[in-house]
Design an enzyme around this catalytic site. Structure first.
Site, PDB file in Angstrom:
ATOM      1  N   GLY A  52       1.149  11.186 -65.276  1.00  0.00           N
ATOM      2  CA  GLY A  52       1.610  10.784 -63.945  1.00  0.00           C
ATOM      3  C   GLY A  52       2.502  11.880 -63.377  1.00  0.00           C
ATOM      4  NE  ARG A  53       5.073   9.724 -57.717  1.00  0.00           N
ATOM      5  CZ  ARG A  53       4.863   8.417 -57.889  1.00  0.00           C
ATOM      6  NH1 ARG A  53       5.146   7.845 -59.041  1.00  0.00           N
ATOM      7  NH2 ARG A  53       4.371   7.692 -56.908  1.00  0.00           N
ATOM      8  CB  ILE A  54       7.446  12.159 -65.416  1.00  0.00           C
ATOM      9  CG1 ILE A  54       8.345  11.448 -64.393  1.00  0.00           C
ATOM     10  CG2 ILE A  54       8.283  12.833 -66.502  1.00  0.00           C
ATOM     11  CD1 ILE A  54       9.080  10.223 -64.927  1.00  0.00           C
ATOM     12  NE  ARG A 103      11.385   2.186 -69.719  1.00  0.00           N
ATOM     13  CZ  ARG A 103      11.971   3.006 -68.857  1.00  0.00           C
ATOM     14  NH1 ARG A 103      12.370   4.206 -69.228  1.00  0.00           N
ATOM     15  NH2 ARG A 103      12.161   2.633 -67.606  1.00  0.00           N
ATOM     16  CD  GLU A 156      17.267   3.234 -74.592  1.00  0.00           C
ATOM     17  OE1 GLU A 156      17.675   2.988 -73.444  1.00  0.00           O
ATOM     18  OE2 GLU A 156      16.288   3.959 -74.823  1.00  0.00           O
ATOM     19  CG  HIS A 185      17.514   5.877 -71.308  1.00  0.00           C
ATOM     20  ND1 HIS A 185      16.801   4.739 -71.578  1.00  0.00           N
ATOM     21  CD2 HIS A 185      16.939   6.399 -70.185  1.00  0.00           C
ATOM     22  CE1 HIS A 185      15.851   4.561 -70.673  1.00  0.00           C
ATOM     23  NE2 HIS A 185      15.917   5.574 -69.805  1.00  0.00           N
TER      24      HIS A 185
HETATM   25  C1  GLV Z   1      14.483   5.589 -66.432  1.00  0.00           C
HETATM   26  O1  GLV Z   1      14.345   5.333 -67.582  1.00  0.00           O
HETATM   27  C2  GLV Z   1      13.597   5.151 -65.377  1.00  0.00           C
HETATM   28  O2  GLV Z   1      12.623   4.418 -65.616  1.00  0.00           O
HETATM   29  O3  GLV Z   1      13.862   5.525 -64.229  1.00  0.00           O
END
Ligand code: GLV
Length: 320
Positions: A156-158, A238, A267, A285
């Protein structure tokens, strides 16, 4: 009259300033849980909730929301904390905040890649302890990152922003996703329909898949074993994607050279066995944790809220 808002987590100064100017808001000093949020939503007659990825908007909480709450806006991109079906059924509008955190998340994923390959946590610990002796040329060696083959799960984008950085490091980029991307988006990266077929080819593996049941523990004893010996594993997506027992075994046995982790199954009380592994680089995170990006995320959530409460279409509705 200003719209009434409940803000469930601390926000950067510029976001707080806008909240105080544009909204009649209840703002937390720390973080609000479900009960406190529901109670403020009732007593303050809230129109909207400002959430982060840490707030569990489950079916019971949605059912208990007073009718006057029309929108819940998360400032995160991920929404595995939200029961979308229950929100839809209740007629609650839910928005997220995509795009604004893409670059910083990719930057942090790359930080994890470089730090795990180059043993930065160990080097830093050595320096903290005072260095004391010169090492032989064969001691404390990392593995080269540039020129390696990088596998990306979730393009995806990331994932694509990570691929862009990888090209600058002369890496060969492979990716796995539910569908092949058009060439203008894949930019020469090789597609695998099943991520397991990609794993044996990866010197470095980085996860950018969504959380939730579909991908739960996709990295487990069986899939870690498919990576070549000496691979580096990175997760800034995640924690639920990983079976942490299997990860710890893979690091301890030397099957993995190292790992870089920003996210954990639990977390903030993460499995502390991970911190005792010298070649695992850990961050709490914080992939989106820059002044610029956290501000942009907050502003995006407020933009969504403002539009919906003004009777307009949200910018980032989770469904239409
Ligand atoms: C961070 O974990 C997000 O989903 O923006």
């Amino acid at each position: 009259m200003k719209p009434r808002l409940i803000v469930t987590r601390r926000v950067p100064a510029a976001v707080l300033q806008r909240i105080q100017t544009d909204f009649d808001a209840v703002v937390t000093e720390t973080e609000m849980g479900q009960e406190e949020t529901l109670s403020f939503a009732r007593s303050h007659r809230a129109d909207a909730l400002f959430l982060s990825g840490r707030f569990k908007l489950d079916a019971a909480t949605i059912a208990a929301l007073p009718d006057h709450v029309r929108i819940a806006a998360t400032c995160a991109v991920g929404f595995d904390n939200i029961d979308v079906a229950a929100a839809k059924a209740r007629g609650l509008i839910v928005t997220n905040a995509p795009e604004v955190l893409t670059d910083c998340t990719a930057d942090l994923a790359f930080t994890l890649i470089l730090n795990a390959c180059r043993r930065a946590a160990e080097y830093n610990a050595i320096m903290q302890q005072g260095w004391r002796r010169q090492f032989g040329l064969d001691e404390y060696l990392g593995v080269r990152a540039s020129g390696k083959t990088l596998g990306i799960v979730g393009m995806g984008r990331i994932g694509r922003a990570v691929a862009k950085r990888a090209r600058g490091f002369d890496m060969t980029v492979l990716y796995a996703d539910v569908a092949e991307l058009p060439p203008d988006l894949s930019q020469g990266a090789k597609f695998f329909a099943d991520f397991r077929d990609m794993l044996p080819h990866c010197d470095i593996l980085t996860l950018h898949a969504p959380g939730g049941p579909a991908c739960d523990r996709m990295m487990n004893a069986e899939t870690f074993a498919l990576l070549p010996k000496g691979a580096v594993f990175v997760n800034a997506a995640r924690g639920g994607l990983v079976d942490e027992d299997a990860l710890i075994d893979a690091v301890r046995s030397g099957h993995l050279f190292g790992a870089g982790l920003d996210v954990f199954r639990k977390e903030p009380d993460f499995d502390e066995r991970l911190k005792d592994l010298p070649n695992v680089f850990l961050t709490p995170h914080m992939a989106s944790g820059t002044i610029e990006t956290r501000t942009a995320m907050g502003m995006r959530a407020l933009d969504n809220i403002a539009r919906v409460l003004a009777g307009q279409q949200a910018i980032d509705p989770l469904w239409v």
